[in-house]
Motif scaffolding. Sequence first.
Motif, PDB file in Angstrom:
ATOM      1  N   PHE A 140     -19.681  85.094   5.656  1.00  0.00           N
ATOM      2  CA  PHE A 140     -20.808  86.318   4.880  1.00  0.00           C
ATOM      3  C   PHE A 140     -20.416  86.980   3.984  1.00  0.00           C
ATOM      4  N   LYS A 141     -19.198  86.811   4.085  1.00  0.00           N
ATOM      5  CA  LYS A 141     -18.286  87.556   2.882  1.00  0.00           C
ATOM      6  C   LYS A 141     -18.633  86.470   1.459  1.00  0.00           C
ATOM      7  N   ILE A 142     -18.945  85.528   1.656  1.00  0.00           N
ATOM      8  CA  ILE A 142     -19.674  85.085   0.496  1.00  0.00           C
ATOM      9  C   ILE A 142     -21.401  84.451   0.452  1.00  0.00           C
ATOM     10  N   ASN A 143     -21.470  84.847   1.739  1.00  0.00           N
ATOM     11  CA  ASN A 143     -23.407  84.416   1.585  1.00  0.00           C
ATOM     12  C   ASN A 143     -24.214  85.527   2.204  1.00  0.00           C
ATOM     13  N   ALA A 144     -24.053  86.879   2.467  1.00  0.00           N
ATOM     14  CA  ALA A 144     -24.636  87.463   3.479  1.00  0.00           C
ATOM     15  C   ALA A 144     -26.441  86.919   3.779  1.00  0.00           C
ATOM     16  N   HIS A 145     -27.155  86.266   2.535  1.00  0.00           N
ATOM     17  CA  HIS A 145     -28.636  86.074   3.009  1.00  0.00           C
ATOM     18  C   HIS A 145     -28.335  85.139   4.412  1.00  0.00           C
ATOM     19  N   LEU A 146     -29.666  85.102   5.319  1.00  0.00           N
ATOM     20  CA  LEU A 146     -29.806  84.433   6.317  1.00  0.00           C
ATOM     21  C   LEU A 146     -30.063  82.990   5.752  1.00  0.00           C
ATOM     22  N   PRO A 147     -30.040  81.825   6.255  1.00  0.00           N
ATOM     23  CA  PRO A 147     -31.090  80.857   6.026  1.00  0.00           C
ATOM     24  C   PRO A 147     -32.232  80.650   7.479  1.00  0.00           C
ATOM     25  N   PHE A 148     -33.116  81.660   7.019  1.00  0.00           N
ATOM     26  CA  PHE A 148     -34.456  81.693   7.927  1.00  0.00           C
ATOM     27  C   PHE A 148     -35.393  82.580   7.448  1.00  0.00           C
ATOM     28  N   SER A 149     -36.798  82.161   8.041  1.00  0.00           N
ATOM     29  CA  SER A 149     -38.182  83.196   7.647  1.00  0.00           C
ATOM     30  C   SER A 149     -38.012  84.237   7.913  1.00  0.00           C
ATOM     31  N   ASP A 150     -38.669  85.263   6.996  1.00  0.00           N
ATOM     32  CA  ASP A 150     -39.289  86.775   7.298  1.00  0.00           C
ATOM     33  C   ASP A 150     -39.368  86.631   8.663  1.00  0.00           C
ATOM     34  N   ALA A 151     -39.547  87.760  10.040  1.00  0.00           N
ATOM     35  CA  ALA A 151     -40.033  87.730  11.170  1.00  0.00           C
ATOM     36  C   ALA A 151     -39.976  86.720  11.816  1.00  0.00           C
ATOM     37  N   GLN A 152     -38.327  86.247  11.781  1.00  0.00           N
ATOM     38  CA  GLN A 152     -38.699  83.966  12.712  1.00  0.00           C
ATOM     39  C   GLN A 152     -37.680  84.310  13.749  1.00  0.00           C
ATOM     40  N   MET A 153     -36.215  85.385  14.203  1.00  0.00           N
ATOM     41  CA  MET A 153     -36.373  86.033  15.039  1.00  0.00           C
ATOM     42  C   MET A 153     -36.340  87.000  15.792  1.00  0.00           C
ATOM     43  N   ASN A 154     -36.405  86.826  17.375  1.00  0.00           N
ATOM     44  CA  ASN A 154     -36.760  87.681  18.160  1.00  0.00           C
ATOM     45  C   ASN A 154     -35.660  88.915  19.046  1.00  0.00           C
ATOM     46  N   ALA A 155     -34.288  87.974  19.016  1.00  0.00           N
ATOM     47  CA  ALA A 155     -32.586  88.844  18.886  1.00  0.00           C
ATOM     48  C   ALA A 155     -32.309  88.515  17.868  1.00  0.00           C
ATOM     49  N   ILE A 156     -30.983  88.919  17.465  1.00  0.00           N
ATOM     50  CA  ILE A 156     -29.488  88.945  16.906  1.00  0.00           C
ATOM     51  C   ILE A 156     -28.644  89.737  17.789  1.00  0.00           C
ATOM     52  N   VAL A 175     -21.605  94.609   4.609  1.00  0.00           N
ATOM     53  CA  VAL A 175     -22.818  94.504   6.172  1.00  0.00           C
ATOM     54  C   VAL A 175     -23.970  95.362   5.265  1.00  0.00           C
ATOM     55  N   ARG A 176     -23.516  96.631   4.379  1.00  0.00           N
ATOM     56  CA  ARG A 176     -25.080  96.693   3.940  1.00  0.00           C
ATOM     57  C   ARG A 176     -26.459  95.664   3.362  1.00  0.00           C
ATOM     58  N   GLU A 177     -25.828  94.471   3.063  1.00  0.00           N
ATOM     59  CA  GLU A 177     -26.472  92.710   2.598  1.00  0.00           C
ATOM     60  C   GLU A 177     -26.969  92.632   3.723  1.00  0.00           C
ATOM     61  N   LEU A 178     -26.316  92.342   4.951  1.00  0.00           N
ATOM     62  CA  LEU A 178     -26.792  91.680   5.695  1.00  0.00           C
ATOM     63  C   LEU A 178     -27.192  92.506   6.792  1.00  0.00           C
ATOM     64  N   PHE A 179     -27.195  93.493   6.553  1.00  0.00           N
ATOM     65  CA  PHE A 179     -28.091  94.606   7.604  1.00  0.00           C
ATOM     66  C   PHE A 179     -29.684  94.930   7.028  1.00  0.00           C
ATOM     67  N   ARG A 180     -29.513  94.270   5.826  1.00  0.00           N
ATOM     68  CA  ARG A 180     -30.947  94.387   5.421  1.00  0.00           C
ATOM     69  C   ARG A 180     -31.752  92.989   5.688  1.00  0.00           C
ATOM     70  N   ASP A 181     -30.223  91.765   5.632  1.00  0.00           N
ATOM     71  CA  ASP A 181     -31.387  90.481   5.775  1.00  0.00           C
ATOM     72  C   ASP A 181     -31.468  90.108   7.588  1.00  0.00           C
ATOM     73  N   ILE A 182     -30.786  90.882   7.910  1.00  0.00           N
ATOM     74  CA  ILE A 182     -31.249  91.016   9.246  1.00  0.00           C
ATOM     75  C   ILE A 182     -32.707  91.286   9.864  1.00  0.00           C
TER      76      ILE A 182
END
Length: 197
Positions: free
Chosen positions: A80-96, A110-117
Amino acid sequence: MTADPPTRGYGVLEEYLSRRRAARARTVLRHCPSRKSLLDLGCGLHSAMSRDDDFQERFAIDQMPSSSLPASVRYIQQDFKINAHLPFSDAQMNAITMLAVVEHLPVACVRELFRDIHRVLMPKGMLVITTPRKGTNRLLQRLARLRIVSPVEIHEHAHEYSVGELRSLLTDAGFADNAIQSGFFLYGLNTWLSAQK
């Protein structure tokens, strides 16, 4: 016991701490309205959460390769320090879940990762975070020197997050303040937060 230790390095309490973090997350996730998909971010070497059969689809991401996850878990190696983008579609996960992860990441990451979460969570989906309580770093350093907790993991800590700081980062990412809950566990030395989309 699992074939691999739960974390890098060695610490007498690592297995116990990993189980307690997972137990806390499971307790919080009882309020998750759907049990379809779970993503465990920073899953470690054997992802206690992605072994949870309550979820139909299970995914795990970590910077280290993992060979001990069940075949039913889809594993992705990513730092995540290199790439905080999650390789999933919008609205794909019920729980993280992010169990003992945020303290290893700088605030900007963390700011970038929370936005993608927030992007990846389904409506009503839940994020669960655990992290050492702010102000415990000196104690953790001492425990690491005694190999009670893993020196490798403790020395990699990048930031001590307070509940207020994490709440602020979560609301900046799009979570409503009234949808964020928090508390302490493990004798008050660890913080948990949950955020529902």
